[in-house]
Motif scaffolding. Structure first.
Motif, PDB file in Angstrom:
ATOM      1  N   ASN A 373       0.871  -1.177   0.000  1.00  0.00           N
ATOM      2  CA  ASN A 373       0.000   0.000   0.000  1.00  0.00           C
ATOM      3  C   ASN A 373       0.905   1.223   0.000  1.00  0.00           C
ATOM      4  OD1 ASN A 373      -1.671   2.174   0.499  1.00  0.00           O
ATOM      5  ND2 ASN A 373      -2.844   1.176   2.115  1.00  0.00           N
ATOM      6  N   ALA A 397      -2.087  -2.306 -11.552  1.00  0.00           N
ATOM      7  CA  ALA A 397      -2.877  -3.417 -11.005  1.00  0.00           C
ATOM      8  C   ALA A 397      -2.360  -3.745  -9.612  1.00  0.00           C
ATOM      9  CB  ALA A 397      -2.779  -4.638 -11.915  1.00  0.00           C
ATOM     10  N   ASN A 398      -3.210  -4.369  -8.826  1.00  0.00           N
ATOM     11  CA  ASN A 398      -2.870  -4.646  -7.433  1.00  0.00           C
ATOM     12  C   ASN A 398      -3.204  -6.084  -7.072  1.00  0.00           C
ATOM     13  OD1 ASN A 398      -2.191  -3.976  -4.631  1.00  0.00           O
ATOM     14  ND2 ASN A 398      -4.387  -4.162  -4.249  1.00  0.00           N
ATOM     15  N   GLU A 402      -7.867  -4.553  -1.093  1.00  0.00           N
ATOM     16  CA  GLU A 402      -8.296  -3.347  -1.787  1.00  0.00           C
ATOM     17  C   GLU A 402      -7.983  -2.124  -0.931  1.00  0.00           C
ATOM     18  OE1 GLU A 402     -12.232  -3.321  -3.281  1.00  0.00           O
ATOM     19  OE2 GLU A 402     -12.161  -5.400  -4.007  1.00  0.00           O
ATOM     20  N   LYS A 408      -7.032   4.982  -9.941  1.00  0.00           N
ATOM     21  CA  LYS A 408      -7.737   3.750 -10.253  1.00  0.00           C
ATOM     22  C   LYS A 408      -6.755   2.617 -10.504  1.00  0.00           C
ATOM     23  CE  LYS A 408     -11.938   5.840 -12.178  1.00  0.00           C
ATOM     24  NZ  LYS A 408     -12.809   5.965 -13.367  1.00  0.00           N
ATOM     25  N   GLU A 410      -6.506  -1.829 -11.191  1.00  0.00           N
ATOM     26  CA  GLU A 410      -7.200  -3.061 -11.512  1.00  0.00           C
ATOM     27  C   GLU A 410      -6.922  -4.054 -10.387  1.00  0.00           C
ATOM     28  OE1 GLU A 410      -7.326  -6.540 -14.977  1.00  0.00           O
ATOM     29  OE2 GLU A 410      -6.217  -4.666 -15.316  1.00  0.00           O
ATOM     30  N   GLN A 411      -7.954  -4.421  -9.657  1.00  0.00           N
ATOM     31  CA  GLN A 411      -7.796  -5.323  -8.521  1.00  0.00           C
ATOM     32  C   GLN A 411      -7.773  -6.764  -9.027  1.00  0.00           C
ATOM     33  OE1 GLN A 411      -7.239  -4.329  -5.397  1.00  0.00           O
ATOM     34  NE2 GLN A 411      -7.030  -6.440  -4.686  1.00  0.00           N
ATOM     35  N   ASP A 414      -6.498 -11.143  -3.949  1.00  0.00           N
ATOM     36  CA  ASP A 414      -5.756 -10.991  -2.703  1.00  0.00           C
ATOM     37  C   ASP A 414      -4.944 -12.242  -2.379  1.00  0.00           C
ATOM     38  OD1 ASP A 414      -4.824  -9.861  -0.394  1.00  0.00           O
ATOM     39  OD2 ASP A 414      -6.584 -10.356   0.805  1.00  0.00           O
TER      40      ASP A 414
END
Length: 686
Positions: A373, A397-398, A402, A408, A410-411, A414
């Motif tokens: 993060n 993207a991540n 979240e 913005k 793109e998730q 996890d």
């Protein structure tokens, strides 16, 4: 390229350059209030008016006018002088004459430019406008009657911080800059608007009425509250640090700093250790340095080197860690720097650096965040990612929980298994990385302090190799550290088999009898109860709870030191003030203690220490250079867990003893959590 003339000076500029920038290139100063090179053009203040030929007969705002081929620009004619005097007279119509009580006094753009370009008198006799003060949180004090509507703060909030909570309401003379519903400016970089404000409408609330700029001593140094290594200036008066301000470094922090960097400095004066302590009859009691050293020497005398362990904290400088390693090694012990349980090793430098460099973000066209993060781990670096995202030339993207990163993303999920899917080409983002010219992976500490971290490291390594993340002129494999000391510690090889958990288990089993804690306060020290604990640090925080001997060190503003940021850049910090009481620089404590224990270290001053450190570790001698680490095969092939990632930072405002001692950080935490504010807007200066 366009060629134009500025006051008789011919200038060749790049296409898209404004007239104001062309004038600066020619060495001609153009006054301005609303224009800022890192913000979009507003054209509000009109202070930058110039004569342009060919062009309209009326004056032109040079900040918003593109430089054209064959233009002739005049900036010092009598007409231009009248333009500037007229604009300044209008700007000062409502501005209160409260310079003697304004914290901006002495470093105010309006003050300086009114002296240089103003007429020196006002013809305005009507009633002046009075504006109610606004609440913008615990960091920003408002005197909005001073506001000239330059909108720098609004543009910063929207474009850099990514928190569009500032804006203008009303029109004409009724226009006001405010936070909607008068909420706190909910950003980790809010304090930068104080630097941007040219007129004192927004000033630092914690610094209110504390000092004048001509009373302060300025010291250029380095921030240690995160691993970015922001370049800062510490302003001090006597023995007190009054404030921290940013210094420009284009490749690191540009000209921004986080609110923790800027405002946690009040924690430097709280909860300090200023004298040695030794535990007697179960209680810590004040002692002399000789008594403290004697107690340590007595314990070490009958201890085998394998029973001695050292732990390094997050704020340590390289000199202190080198001295600690030299001392502990002379006793036969070992030192561990990964107090957060990170599994990253020290063998391959490319495996723990931000290899592209922070400025490399400006070239990235695909960024994959893994267990990170960046908004909390490095707000200024996160703002740089946002700037790149705003160009619409980069997709982000991540993989992880979240989070609102102010842009913005793109998730992708996890689970670390998403990395395996990307490597196998089963995830759509694999095509994005494949088609990108400069793909980038950023691994956060949330991905590196798990049991499967080495497997995650290997997957990230293989993804970089497969999708062009590593080429002759580009290395997109990046590790974002959270500790200012971590890269230097890894370079020094301060890692042990099993990491900090092995040390804690060794204490529990009796295998480790002495633990030397150098400012490590971010782990559970209750597991050290069975060991003889020596704590050396600046603040009485977690580390002192189970200490048998306390040795007072100094904070980062009170000593010269070398720090390596997350990209491995060597930066030198300077002493701004001296430490309190009997506190000493950490390396000098190790040098003195080594003489008492019979293992005298081979240096007597910091110059000798640095010479030996540079000889043993040559990379420390290359100051302010982004290193190019040799690419290697790192990580371990294996299965990754389905468990989700946990971000390394849970409380941005309390990541270290200095921040936890800061009352300002407590107020920020409360404001960000939506708690009721204890004070409203003030109107004392209206």
């Amino acid at each position: 390229m366009p060629t134009l003339t500025v006051d008789g000076i011919e200038v060749v500029v790049e296409p898209g350059t404004t007239v104001l920038q062309a004038c600066e290139q020619a060495g001609v100063e153009i006054p301005r209030f609303c224009y800022h090179e890192r913000l979009s053009i507003a054209g509000n203040c009109r202070m930058c008016l110039v004569e342009v030929t060919p062009g309209p007969p009326k004056p032109a705002a040079s900040c918003a006018l593109p430089a054209g081929d064959g233009m002739e620009v005049k900036t010092n004619t009598e007409k231009v002088k009248q333009y500037r005097e007229g604009v300044m007279e209008f700007l000062l119509i409502n501005h209160p004459l409260d310079c003697p009580v304004c914290d901006q006094g002495g470093e105010c753009d309006l003050q300086d430019q009114s002296m240089a370009y103003g007429e020196g008198a006002s013809r305005y006799t009507e009633k002046r406008r009075i504006v109610k003060e606004k609440y913008m949180g615990p960091l920003i004090r408002t005197i909005m009657t001073r506001c000239i509507h330059c909108t720098r703060c609004v543009r910063f909030a929207d474009e850099i911080a990514g928190v569009p909570s500032l804006g203008a309401i009303g029109r004409g003379e009724n226009m006001q800059i405010t936070t909607y519903n008068e909420q706190a400016f909910a950003s980790e970089m809010a304090g930068n608007v104080v630097d941007l404000c040219p007129v004192g409408a927004l000033t630092s609330k914690p610094y209110t009425f504390k000092a004048r700029p001509w009373e302060l001593k300025n010291t250029e140094t380095i921030d240690v509250h995160d691993a970015l290594g922001s370049n800062i200036r510490i302003d001090s008066r006597g023995k007190a640090v009054m404030r921290a301000l940013p210094r420009i470094h284009e490749e690191v922090n540009e000209e921004w700093i986080s609110d923790k960097t800027r405002h946690a400095v009040d924690g430097l004066a709280k909860n300090r250790l200023d004298r040695p302590y030794v535990k007697k009859d179960g209680k810590l009691q004040e002692a002399t340095w000789a008594e403290a050293f004697g107690a340590i020497a007595a314990i070490l005398k009958g201890i085998d080197g394998s029973q001695i362990a050292g732990i390094v904290g997050d704020l340590c400088d390289a000199e202190s860690m080198y001295a600690m390693k030299s001392f502990i090694s002379s006793l036969g012990g070992s030192v561990e720097c990964r107090q957060d349980g990170s599994k990253i090793g020290a063998k391959h430098r490319a495996g723990y650096l931000f290899n592209s460099g922070v400025a490399g973000i400006d070239e990235a066209d695909a960024i994959l965040l893994v267990g990170s993060n960046p908004r909390h781990e490095s707000p200024v670096l996160n703002a740089r990612i946002r700037q790149r995202w705003l160009t619409r030339k980069c997709k982000v993207a991540n993989i992880g929980p979240e989070a609102d990163l102010t842009y913005k993303i793109e998730q992708l999920g996890d689970s670390a298994k998403v990395l395996q899917d990307i490597l196998d080409g089963k995830n759509d983002f694999a095509d994005v990385l494949k088609n990108a010219e400069h793909p980038m992976i950023i691994l956060g500490q949330g991905a590196l302090n798990r049991n499967d971290s080495l497997a995650i490291l290997k997957l990230a390594h293989d993804i970089c190799e497969k999708y062009g993340g590593v080429t002759d002129d580009w290395n997109g494999f990046n590790v974002l550290h959270t500790a200012a000391s971590r890269v230097a510690a890894l370079d020094l090889g301060l890692v042990t088999d099993g990491g900090i958990n092995a040390i804690l288990d060794g204490v529990e089993s009796g295998g480790i009898k002495v633990v030397y804690n150098l400012s490590a306060d971010e782990f559970d020290t209750s597991k050290l109860e069975k060991a003889f604990v020596i704590y050396q640090g600046s603040h009485g925080d977690e580390g002192v709870k189970h200490a048998d001997v306390i040795l007072p060190g100094v904070a980062y503003t009170e000593k010269p030191g070398t720090y390596l940021n997350t990209e491995g850049r060597v930066q030198i910090a300077q002493r701004a003030i001296f430490g309190p009481g009997e506190a000493r620089e950490d390396w000098t404590i190790f040098r003195a203690l080594s003489e008492v224990t019979g293992s005298k270290l081979p240096f007597d001053d910091i110059a000798q220490l640095r010479a030996k450190m540079h000889a043993e570790y040559p990379s420390f001698a290359h100051v302010d250079e982004k290193p190019n680490a040799e690419w290697a095969d790192f990580g371990v092939s294996g299965k990754v867990s389905k468990d989700g990632f946990i971000h390394a930072i849970k409380d941005f405002w309390g990541t270290n003893p200095i921040a936890r001692s800061s009352e300002t950080m407590d107020e920020c935490r409360a404001a960000m959590n939506g708690e009721n504010r204890t004070e409203g807007a003030t109107g004392t200066d209206g």
